[in-house]
Enzyme design. Structure first.
Site, PDB file in Angstrom:
ATOM      1  CB  THR A  26      -0.944   0.007   1.216  1.00 28.00           C
ATOM      2  OG1 THR A  26      -0.162  -0.061   2.406  1.00 28.00           O
ATOM      3  CG2 THR A  26      -1.920  -1.167   1.173  1.00 28.00           C
ATOM      4  N   GLY A  28       1.310   4.339   1.603  1.00 28.16           N
ATOM      5  CA  GLY A  28       1.965   4.870   2.799  1.00 28.16           C
ATOM      6  C   GLY A  28       2.914   3.873   3.441  1.00 28.16           C
ATOM      7  CB  CYS A  29       2.545   0.276   4.134  1.00 29.30           C
ATOM      8  SG  CYS A  29       0.989   0.447   5.046  1.00 29.30           S
ATOM      9  CB  SER A  30       5.154   0.741  -0.344  1.00 29.74           C
ATOM     10  OG  SER A  30       4.523  -0.516  -0.245  1.00 29.74           O
TER      11      SER A  30
END
Length: 145
Positions: A26, A28-30
């Site tokens: 995703t 923001g996570c990446s």
């Protein structure tokens, strides 16, 4: 993939960090969350952190692939919570209509905890008690070490 990880055993006798994200790959996570821990791995190690682990409600193959793409190279241990049981049992389940429409099912809230010998010494959960996403990234945890 068939290997179950007992968090109590993983952190027994160690100083470590466990952080959770809503989903592998995703945006923001990446772009921010996982890369912050990869980037700060040496700094955390110099402060006594022996293990850093990332968990998401994804299967083990997705978590492994995401770790490869992100270049974790042993700096962050990638953990899968395929049915969201860990997230739910820890009160970290992210379950609302927006999440279900965009990600398909309940996920894990964005969080970080500093663990010493199996005991949580610091916990930040995005959206809880005024914590923002950035409070769950590596620089914020470094400040607590």
């Amino acid at each position: 993939p068939a290997t179950k990880v007992n968090l109590q055993h993983l952190f027994k006798g160690k100083k470590g960090i466990l952080f959770g994200v809503p989903g592998a790959f995703t945006p923001g996570c990446s772009k921010q969350h996982l890369p912050s821990f990869v980037k700060e791995a040496a700094a955390m190690s110099s402060k006594g952190v022996e293990i850093v682990a990332c968990v998401a409600v994804n299967d083990a193959f997705v978590m492994s692939g995401w770790g490869d793409v992100q270049g974790v190279n042993g700096k962050v241990r990638m953990l899968a919570d395929p049915q969201g049981l860990m997230a739910k049992s820890m009160g970290l389940e992210l379950d609302n209509d927006v999440v279900k429409v965009n990600l398909g099912s309940a996920r894990c809230k964005r969080f970080v905890c500093l663990v010493e010998d199996g005991i949580v010494k610091h916990l930040a959960i995005s959206g809880v008690a005024g914590a923002k996403d950035a409070d769950t990234y590596a620089p914020a945890v470094l400040a607590k070490l």
